[in-house]
Structure formats: C-alpha cells, structure tokens
Design a protein around this motif. Sequence first.
Motif, PDB file in Angstrom:
ATOM      1  N   VAL A 102      46.542  48.359  18.863  1.00 41.90           N
ATOM      2  CA  VAL A 102      45.335  47.689  19.371  1.00 41.90           C
ATOM      3  C   VAL A 102      45.689  46.752  20.520  1.00 41.90           C
ATOM      4  N   ILE A 103      46.766  45.985  20.356  1.00 38.53           N
ATOM      5  CA  ILE A 103      47.171  45.050  21.417  1.00 38.53           C
ATOM      6  C   ILE A 103      47.544  45.795  22.695  1.00 38.53           C
ATOM      7  N   VAL A 104      48.321  46.874  22.541  1.00 38.45           N
ATOM      8  CA  VAL A 104      48.722  47.664  23.709  1.00 38.45           C
ATOM      9  C   VAL A 104      47.504  48.293  24.385  1.00 38.45           C
ATOM     10  N   SER A 105      46.574  48.801  23.591  1.00 39.04           N
ATOM     11  CA  SER A 105      45.393  49.482  24.137  1.00 39.04           C
ATOM     12  C   SER A 105      44.454  48.530  24.864  1.00 39.04           C
ATOM     13  N   ILE A 106      44.324  47.301  24.333  1.00 40.84           N
ATOM     14  CA  ILE A 106      43.355  46.359  24.908  1.00 40.84           C
ATOM     15  C   ILE A 106      43.982  45.404  25.929  1.00 40.84           C
ATOM     16  N   PHE A 111      45.874  42.674  31.161  1.00 39.51           N
ATOM     17  CA  PHE A 111      46.827  41.810  31.864  1.00 39.51           C
ATOM     18  C   PHE A 111      47.766  42.598  32.781  1.00 39.51           C
ATOM     19  N   LEU A 112      47.447  43.878  32.988  1.00 34.44           N
ATOM     20  CA  LEU A 112      48.197  44.733  33.922  1.00 34.44           C
ATOM     21  C   LEU A 112      49.695  44.754  33.617  1.00 34.44           C
ATOM     22  N   VAL A 113      50.018  44.819  32.348  1.00 35.11           N
ATOM     23  CA  VAL A 113      51.423  44.829  31.943  1.00 35.11           C
ATOM     24  C   VAL A 113      52.138  46.059  32.499  1.00 35.11           C
ATOM     25  N   ASP A 114      51.441  47.190  32.498  1.00 35.40           N
ATOM     26  CA  ASP A 114      52.057  48.423  32.994  1.00 35.40           C
ATOM     27  C   ASP A 114      52.351  48.370  34.494  1.00 35.40           C
ATOM     28  N   LYS A 115      51.729  47.417  35.180  1.00 34.40           N
ATOM     29  CA  LYS A 115      51.925  47.309  36.633  1.00 34.40           C
ATOM     30  C   LYS A 115      53.118  46.426  36.992  1.00 34.40           C
ATOM     31  N   ILE A 116      53.722  45.798  35.992  1.00 32.05           N
ATOM     32  CA  ILE A 116      54.878  44.947  36.255  1.00 32.05           C
ATOM     33  C   ILE A 116      56.022  45.808  36.788  1.00 32.05           C
ATOM     34  N   LEU A 118      59.291  45.163  37.255  1.00 33.00           N
ATOM     35  CA  LEU A 118      60.596  45.040  36.603  1.00 33.00           C
ATOM     36  C   LEU A 118      60.535  45.585  35.173  1.00 33.00           C
ATOM     37  N   GLU A 119      61.329  46.618  34.917  1.00 37.15           N
ATOM     38  CA  GLU A 119      61.294  47.304  33.632  1.00 37.15           C
ATOM     39  C   GLU A 119      61.780  46.410  32.487  1.00 37.15           C
ATOM     40  N   PHE A 120      62.787  45.560  32.767  1.00 38.94           N
ATOM     41  CA  PHE A 120      63.346  44.758  31.686  1.00 38.94           C
ATOM     42  C   PHE A 120      62.337  43.713  31.186  1.00 38.94           C
ATOM     43  N   ILE A 121      61.426  43.261  32.058  1.00 37.67           N
ATOM     44  CA  ILE A 121      60.383  42.311  31.645  1.00 37.67           C
ATOM     45  C   ILE A 121      59.410  42.995  30.689  1.00 37.67           C
ATOM     46  N   LYS A 122      59.057  44.247  31.013  1.00 35.45           N
ATOM     47  CA  LYS A 122      58.169  45.001  30.120  1.00 35.45           C
ATOM     48  C   LYS A 122      58.844  45.255  28.777  1.00 35.45           C
ATOM     49  N   THR A 123      60.165  45.456  28.805  1.00 35.68           N
ATOM     50  CA  THR A 123      60.908  45.669  27.558  1.00 35.68           C
ATOM     51  C   THR A 123      60.903  44.410  26.703  1.00 35.68           C
ATOM     52  N   ILE A 124      61.087  43.253  27.336  1.00 34.13           N
ATOM     53  CA  ILE A 124      61.067  41.978  26.618  1.00 34.13           C
ATOM     54  C   ILE A 124      59.682  41.755  25.989  1.00 34.13           C
ATOM     55  N   ILE A 125      58.632  42.025  26.762  1.00 28.01           N
ATOM     56  CA  ILE A 125      57.262  41.893  26.260  1.00 28.01           C
ATOM     57  C   ILE A 125      57.055  42.816  25.057  1.00 28.01           C
ATOM     58  N   GLY A 126      57.631  44.020  25.148  1.00 28.05           N
ATOM     59  CA  GLY A 126      57.513  44.984  24.052  1.00 28.05           C
ATOM     60  C   GLY A 126      58.168  44.491  22.776  1.00 28.05           C
ATOM     61  N   PHE A 127      59.363  43.914  22.899  1.00 31.16           N
ATOM     62  CA  PHE A 127      60.063  43.383  21.722  1.00 31.16           C
ATOM     63  C   PHE A 127      59.308  42.195  21.115  1.00 31.16           C
TER      64      PHE A 127
END
Length: 226
Positions: A102-106, A111-116, A118-127
Amino acid sequence: MMELFLNNLSSFPVVIFTFLLAIIICYWLLALLGAVDIEMFDLSFEVDLDLEVDGDIGTDIDTNATGLGGVTGFMLKWGLTGVPVTVVVSILVAFSWLICYVIVSIFYPLFLVDKIPLEFIKTIIGFVLLVISFGLAIPMTSWIIKPIKKVFVTHDAVKKASLIGSECQVKTGHVTPVFGQATYDDGGAGMIFDVRAEVTDEVKKGDWVVLVEYNEEEGSYLVKKI
C-alpha cells in the motif's frame, strides 16, 4: 492495472515480503494436504517450567516479559503467544506485505521516489520501509490473534499420582479399607475420588483428609485424617 500490480509485487522492497508470502502459501497448501504439521515450529513458552527466572515474573506473561531475550522475549512482549508459531508468522508476513504494498503503491508515486536518480538512496528508502512495515504489522498481528487464542488452548490431564499430599473433604458417611469417597477442590467443578482409610482412623463425613498414597490397581487413594 494488472501490470502495475505485478510491477509493485516484483519491485524492491515489496518483493521481499512477496517472496516470504509465497513460502507461507506453499506451507499452508502442504498443511492442508497433511504433509506438514501446523505446530511443527512451535516454541515452548512454559516459562515457569523451562526457564530459570529469578523472582516473580507476574501472572500476565504477555505484558511482563522483562528479562527474557531472543525470539521468546519478543513474542511474549508483544503478545504473540497462545497460538502456533506458524499462524503468528503467517499473519505477520501477510500484514507486512499488505502495508508495504500500500505504501509503495500510494506514496512512491506521490513523492516521486521512483524518479530519484541515485539508486542507493532508493535502496535505503526501501530498507526503511521494510522496517516500518514489519513494525506496524506487529501490533496488528497481536490484535488479530487475541480472539483466536482460546481455540488453541490445551489442557494437560491431571496425573492422579501427582495429587499426593492434596487435601480433600470426605463426602460419604465413613471411610473404610474398602469404601469411601472424598471431594477435591481443583478450582473448577471439583473432583471426586475413591478413598480408603484404616478403621482405627475413624474417618467420617465432613472430615478433612490428606492423600498419602495412590493405588493404581484399585484406582483409589489411601488417606489420613488431618
């Protein structure tokens, strides 16, 4: 719509819980077929028998797990006991997956997370999201399993020899070497035992007696007047 659903399922961090959920589903399919036991991974939470704890740990184990560590301490602290471990883990994983999805979908698109870039920032957000999802799933799981705990309550049969030393009250007119009955207060409806005593003890109705020996062949207790 289906493409978006599948994309979220297979994207990090949802894919972690998707993988765990797939294992859970396979497990329950095997359980339905009788290939595995739903209590195969159960832990022992008989704290008073299996753990040496100094002092009194209290009557409410679910809310007083101070001093207990590891998985046992964690489950006791959050009230995740009273049902098979496999049920707890299944509900916990299901809620974690749902919250994460739900969080990923909404919020990811919001917040345009997929548009970031830097890949490592998205990985940190994922963890971080993995931890948040799991953390939110814990109280939800505890709340869900509370009403079903009584379904899994088991009662150990009382071994008659273990009652030696207990006090009972005679209910028959008298007790002899061949006849007599007494009642034992077990905290519930009570229990009635066949009891025997020496004639010289003059045990009669209303007397309090102590169980001193169990005759397994006859199914009766030898008693002594208190």
